[in-house]
Design an enzyme around this catalytic site. Structure first.
Site, mmCIF file in Angstrom:
data_model
loop_
_atom_site.group_PDB
_atom_site.id
_atom_site.type_symbol
_atom_site.label_atom_id
_atom_site.label_comp_id
_atom_site.label_asym_id
_atom_site.label_seq_id
_atom_site.Cartn_x
_atom_site.Cartn_y
_atom_site.Cartn_z
ATOM 1 N N ASP A 239 0.862 -1.185 0.000
ATOM 2 C CA ASP A 239 0.000 0.000 0.000
ATOM 3 C C ASP A 239 0.898 1.234 0.000
ATOM 4 O OD1 ASP A 239 -2.393 1.583 0.317
ATOM 5 O OD2 ASP A 239 -1.874 1.846 2.422
ATOM 6 N N SER A 240 0.289 2.391 -0.174
ATOM 7 C CA SER A 240 1.045 3.641 -0.115
ATOM 8 C C SER A 240 1.497 3.976 1.310
ATOM 9 C CB SER A 240 0.168 4.787 -0.611
ATOM 10 O OG SER A 240 -0.921 4.951 0.275
ATOM 11 N N TYR B 254 -0.598 8.658 -2.125
ATOM 12 C CA TYR B 254 -0.512 8.449 -3.569
ATOM 13 C C TYR B 254 -1.730 9.055 -4.285
ATOM 14 C CZ TYR B 254 3.138 4.755 -3.394
ATOM 15 O OH TYR B 254 4.298 4.036 -3.244
ATOM 16 N N GLY B 255 -2.828 9.163 -3.537
ATOM 17 C CA GLY B 255 -4.119 9.459 -4.156
ATOM 18 C C GLY B 255 -4.244 10.821 -4.801
ATOM 19 N N CYS C 164 -4.316 -1.564 -1.888
ATOM 20 C CA CYS C 164 -4.391 -0.125 -2.154
ATOM 21 C C CYS C 164 -5.299 0.064 -3.366
ATOM 22 C CB CYS C 164 -2.995 0.425 -2.451
ATOM 23 S SG CYS C 164 -2.990 2.164 -2.921
ATOM 24 N N ASN C 165 -6.373 0.824 -3.177
ATOM 25 C CA ASN C 165 -7.308 1.052 -4.284
ATOM 26 C C ASN C 165 -6.683 1.925 -5.363
ATOM 27 O OD1 ASN C 165 -10.264 0.150 -3.244
ATOM 28 N ND2 ASN C 165 -8.990 0.807 -1.551
ATOM 29 N N THR C 166 -5.872 2.892 -4.944
ATOM 30 C CA THR C 166 -5.274 3.828 -5.898
ATOM 31 C C THR C 166 -4.343 3.079 -6.860
ATOM 32 O OG1 THR C 166 -5.404 5.503 -4.170
ATOM 33 C CG2 THR C 166 -3.981 5.993 -6.033
ATOM 34 N N GLU D 244 -2.926 8.970 8.547
ATOM 35 C CA GLU D 244 -1.499 8.636 8.718
ATOM 36 C C GLU D 244 -0.943 9.302 9.986
ATOM 37 O OE1 GLU D 244 0.939 6.796 6.904
ATOM 38 O OE2 GLU D 244 -0.570 5.936 5.560
ATOM 39 N N CYS E 163 -10.878 3.121 -0.184
ATOM 40 C CA CYS E 163 -9.471 3.416 0.131
ATOM 41 C C CYS E 163 -9.172 2.614 1.383
ATOM 42 C CB CYS E 163 -9.276 4.909 0.388
ATOM 43 S SG CYS E 163 -7.660 5.321 1.088
ATOM 44 N N THR E 164 -8.049 1.919 1.392
ATOM 45 C CA THR E 164 -7.794 1.005 2.514
ATOM 46 C C THR E 164 -7.477 1.740 3.827
ATOM 47 O OG1 THR E 164 -5.523 0.777 1.718
ATOM 48 C CG2 THR E 164 -7.093 -0.971 1.120
ATOM 49 N N HIS E 165 -7.276 3.049 3.758
ATOM 50 C CA HIS E 165 -7.135 3.806 5.008
ATOM 51 C C HIS E 165 -8.499 4.008 5.686
ATOM 52 C CE1 HIS E 165 -3.195 4.879 3.371
ATOM 53 N NE2 HIS E 165 -2.877 5.467 4.505
HETATM 54 N N1 DGL Z 1 -4.703 3.419 0.875
HETATM 55 C C1 DGL Z 1 -4.685 3.789 -0.481
HETATM 56 C C2 DGL Z 1 -5.926 3.418 -1.239
HETATM 57 O O1 DGL Z 1 -6.553 2.420 -0.903
HETATM 58 C C3 DGL Z 1 -4.162 5.113 -0.908
HETATM 59 C C4 DGL Z 1 -4.110 6.252 -0.010
HETATM 60 C C5 DGL Z 1 -3.202 7.337 -0.554
HETATM 61 O O2 DGL Z 1 -1.995 7.137 -0.511
HETATM 62 O O3 DGL Z 1 -3.702 8.367 -1.031
HETATM 63 O O4 DGL Z 1 -6.294 4.056 -2.195
#
Ligand code: DGL
Length: 266
Positions: A10-11, A42-43, A73-75, A154, A187-189
């Site tokens: 993941d990011s 990353y998003g 990570c979805n992104t 984060e 988003c996994t966060h």
């Molecule tokens: N956790 C990541 C996702 O599922 C990306 C979050 C990010 O870095 O912006 O998209």
């Protein structure tokens, strides 16, 4: 039986929310996790940058002899899956969006109003909308980018008025205007703020794609005859910058097995 570890990345620390369901579904598997905490989020970056970073991480994990890549990570799943599959044809590459979309489509009907909350990159690709509608074109899907959630998560600013205000800022109008009844945490966060969202919108049904990823990982290992039923030795959690929050999160999530935390910079 293949005793090599599964590579999960993941990011940042968001992908850690996928570890518990994967470890529960696959107790005999060892995990190599990578969170790019030095370069998150990353998003809000360009597609090209996300692909470049994803390749660097995948390369690192493949050199460490992983038997599959699971993208928590979805992104990255929205942008880099074809590139990763082409780059590593010898191992399965499983993303989070396709299995999540299948679960959403299977559990919703035309009467539902489905909201996807995700990063800017994920929303821009419309990956969720396309994947859900491929299963059922009659479903109503609306998207909302929530770029300020990840930096706060984060930083562990979760149980706070700031986070609750931010959730209302993004979701109040979105939910009421589209009459959203089902919200997908794209988003996994975001599972880390699921309780805040439920407290503010108690009638919402929330779908957390991490379970769908765990099922997809299990299916792929089975189909490719890569399962292990060994007692796993230590899993390793790499980060490009090790923060106190990352250490605490790993400690909270991994309760059953031993693990190491290690730094890996690019
Ligand atoms: N956790 C990541 C996702 O599922 C990306 C979050 C990010 O870095 O912006 O998209």
């Amino acid at each position: 039986m293949d005793k090599r570890p599964i590579g999960i990345f993941d990011s940042g620390l968001g992908g850690l929310t996928c570890i518990a369901p994967i470890a529960k579904a696959l107790p005999g598997e060892r995990i190599l996790y990578f969170g790019d905490t030095a370069r998150t989020p990353y998003g809000s970056k360009s597609r090209e940058t996300v692909c470049e970073f994803a390749l660097q991480i995948a390369d690192f994990l493949v050199k460490n002899d992983v038997k599959m890549l699971a993208i928590a990570c979805n992104t990255i799943s929205a942008t880099a899956i074809p590139l990763l599959q082409e780059s590593y044809p010898e191992i399965p590459v499983v993303g989070i969006i396709e299995p999540a979309a299948a679960e959403v489509a299977a559990s919703c009907s035309a009467g539902n109003s489905i909201g996807i909350i995700a990063t800017k990159v994920t929303v821009k690709t419309k990956a969720y909308e396309r994947a859900i509608k491929k299963h059922d074109p009659s479903l109503s899907v609306y998207q909302m980018a929530c770029p300020a959630f990840v930096p706060l998560i984060e930083e562990n600013i979760i149980e706070s008025d700031i986070m609750d205000s931010l959730i209302r800022y993004y979701l109040d109008d979105f939910i009421s205007y589209h009459r959203i009844d089902t919200l997908v945490l794209g988003c996994t966060h975001y599972p880390l703020i699921k309780e805040n969202i439920l407290r503010l919108y108690p009638k919402l049904r929330i779908i957390n794609p991490s379970d769908a990823l765990a099922s997809a990982v299990e299916r792929s290992l089975r189909e490719n005859e890569l399962l292990s039923d060994d007692t796993p030795k230590e899993s390793t959690f790499f980060a490009s910058d090790i923060s106190e929050n990352f250490i605490q999160m790993v400690d909270r999530i991994i309760t059953e097995t031993d693990y190491n935390i290690a730094i890996r910079k690019f």
